[in-house]
Design an enzyme around this catalytic site. Sequence first.
Site, PDB file in Angstrom:
ATOM      1  N   SER A  47      55.403 -41.541  18.072  1.00 35.35           N
ATOM      2  CA  SER A  47      56.679 -41.750  17.384  1.00 35.35           C
ATOM      3  C   SER A  47      56.329 -42.423  16.064  1.00 35.35           C
ATOM      4  CB  SER A  47      57.575 -42.667  18.212  1.00 35.35           C
ATOM      5  OG  SER A  47      58.530 -43.285  17.374  1.00 35.35           O
ATOM      6  N   HIS A  50      56.444 -36.532  17.768  1.00 37.00           N
ATOM      7  CA  HIS A  50      57.812 -36.840  18.222  1.00 37.00           C
ATOM      8  C   HIS A  50      58.584 -37.447  17.046  1.00 37.00           C
ATOM      9  CE1 HIS A  50      60.804 -38.310  21.218  1.00 37.00           C
ATOM     10  NE2 HIS A  50      60.805 -39.451  20.554  1.00 37.00           N
ATOM     11  N   ASP A 104      61.963 -39.127  15.666  1.00 37.51           N
ATOM     12  CA  ASP A 104      63.162 -39.835  16.128  1.00 37.51           C
ATOM     13  C   ASP A 104      64.256 -39.810  15.068  1.00 37.51           C
ATOM     14  OD1 ASP A 104      62.555 -40.932  18.782  1.00 37.51           O
ATOM     15  OD2 ASP A 104      60.949 -42.007  17.744  1.00 37.51           O
ATOM     16  N   MET A 114      67.937 -40.711  13.873  1.00 38.97           N
ATOM     17  CA  MET A 114      69.114 -41.582  14.116  1.00 38.97           C
ATOM     18  C   MET A 114      70.028 -41.488  12.903  1.00 38.97           C
ATOM     19  SD  MET A 114      67.219 -44.947  15.678  1.00 38.97           S
ATOM     20  CE  MET A 114      65.719 -44.769  16.638  1.00 38.97           C
ATOM     21  N   HIS A 164      63.936 -35.877  18.606  1.00 32.37           N
ATOM     22  CA  HIS A 164      64.750 -36.639  19.560  1.00 32.37           C
ATOM     23  C   HIS A 164      66.010 -37.044  18.802  1.00 32.37           C
ATOM     24  CE1 HIS A 164      64.959 -40.715  21.987  1.00 32.37           C
ATOM     25  NE2 HIS A 164      66.027 -39.953  22.159  1.00 32.37           N
ATOM     26  N   MET A 202      69.187 -38.786  18.203  1.00 33.73           N
ATOM     27  CA  MET A 202      70.044 -39.910  18.599  1.00 33.73           C
ATOM     28  C   MET A 202      71.193 -39.924  17.594  1.00 33.73           C
ATOM     29  SD  MET A 202      66.891 -42.473  19.486  1.00 33.73           S
ATOM     30  CE  MET A 202      65.727 -41.498  18.527  1.00 33.73           C
ATOM     31  N   MET A 210      64.234 -42.181  28.897  1.00 40.07           N
ATOM     32  CA  MET A 210      64.091 -43.345  28.006  1.00 40.07           C
ATOM     33  C   MET A 210      63.717 -44.568  28.831  1.00 40.07           C
ATOM     34  SD  MET A 210      64.486 -42.289  24.982  1.00 40.07           S
ATOM     35  CE  MET A 210      64.242 -43.905  24.222  1.00 40.07           C
ATOM     36  N   ASP A 269      59.634 -42.285  26.962  1.00 41.94           N
ATOM     37  CA  ASP A 269      59.712 -42.784  25.581  1.00 41.94           C
ATOM     38  C   ASP A 269      60.177 -44.226  25.563  1.00 41.94           C
ATOM     39  OD1 ASP A 269      60.051 -43.096  22.852  1.00 41.94           O
ATOM     40  OD2 ASP A 269      61.661 -41.607  22.669  1.00 41.94           O
TER      41      ASP A 269
HETATM   42  C1  DX5 Z   1      63.417 -45.461  20.457  1.00 39.43           C
HETATM   43  C2  DX5 Z   1      62.644 -44.206  20.078  1.00 39.43           C
HETATM   44  C3  DX5 Z   1      61.224 -44.254  20.526  1.00 39.43           C
HETATM   45  C4  DX5 Z   1      60.462 -45.444  20.041  1.00 39.43           C
HETATM   46  C5  DX5 Z   1      59.073 -45.509  20.578  1.00 39.43           C
HETATM   47  O1  DX5 Z   1      64.720 -45.354  20.044  1.00 39.43           O
HETATM   48  O2  DX5 Z   1      63.224 -43.068  20.662  1.00 39.43           O
HETATM   49  O3  DX5 Z   1      60.573 -43.014  20.248  1.00 39.43           O
HETATM   50  O4  DX5 Z   1      60.445 -45.540  18.664  1.00 39.43           O
HETATM   51  O5  DX5 Z   1      58.444 -46.620  20.022  1.00 39.43           O
HETATM   52  P1  DX5 Z   1      57.634 -47.674  20.893  1.00 39.43           P
HETATM   53  O6  DX5 Z   1      56.490 -46.941  21.523  1.00 39.43           O
HETATM   54  O7  DX5 Z   1      57.209 -48.676  19.883  1.00 39.43           O
HETATM   55  O8  DX5 Z   1      58.583 -48.231  21.920  1.00 39.43           O
HETATM   56 ZN    ZN Z   2      62.110 -41.084  20.737  1.00 45.02          ZN
END
Ligand code: DX5
Ligand code: ZN
Length: 225
Positions: free
Chosen positions: A6, A31, A33, A35, A68, A70, A139, A181
Amino acid sequence: MEITPSILTADFARLGETLEEAVEAGINWIHMDVMDGNWVVNRTITFGPALIRSVRDRLGPEVTIDCHLMITNAEDTWKQYADAGVDIVIAHIEAVDDFPALITEMHQAGIGVGCVLNPDTPADEVMPLLSELDLVLVMSVVPGKGGQSFMPEVEDKVRAFRAAIDAQESAGGRKVKLMIDGGIKDHNAAMVAEWGIDIAVVGSGLINDRGSIAENLTAINEALE
Ligand code: DX5
Ligand code: ZN
C-alpha cells in the site's frame, strides 16, 4: 503468501521511483488505496484515477494493480478506475447498495471484482457473493490511514472465508483470492499466512524510514519461511 504494497506512507513526489524499487525487490502486485474525503471516518483524500493511470503507464502491463475503493459512489465511478488500467476493483460491501449488480457490470467490462469488508462487518454479508467474486479482502484495521494497529479479532472471519473458498474450489467453483489489509508487519505475517491468507497488503511495514523496501520485504519473507 504474496505481499502487495500500500503506498499511503510513500513520498508521493517520488512515487514512480518507490514503485520501481518495489518491483525490483520482487513485488508484482500493487494495492492502490482510493479515499474520496467522504467515506472513511477521518475524511481523508488520497488520489484518483489519474494517478493510477500514471502508475500503470510507468510500471507496464506485467504488474497486477488493484484499487481499494473507500468512496461513497463506487457504483457510479468504478469504470474510471477500470479505464485507468486497474486489473481488480475492490469495493466495500458497506458502501454499495446492489453488490450483485455491480459484479455483473464489472465482469461484463472484463475487470476483476473484489469485495472488502470492515473489521466489524460479519462474513455472512459477503458469503452469498463468493461464487461470483475474484477476491475477498478482510480489513484488519478500520480503513482511513496507514500505520494503524492490527486487529487480531478478524481471525475467525479469515478462517471462515478460507474454508468457504476452499470448499467452493474443490467443488469446481470459482477461484477466489483471500487478501488482508491493515497492520501487517514482519512479526504477524506468518500468523495471517497460517490463517489462510493468499495476499497481504503491507503499507508502513514496507515503505518506512527503517529500511529499504527490499530490506523490509526480505524481513517479511524470512518470517514467512
Ligand atoms: C487502510 C488502507 C490500508 C493501509 C495499509 O485504510 O486500506 O491499505 O494503508 O497500511 P498499513 O500496512 O500501514 O496498515
Ligand atoms: Zn487498502
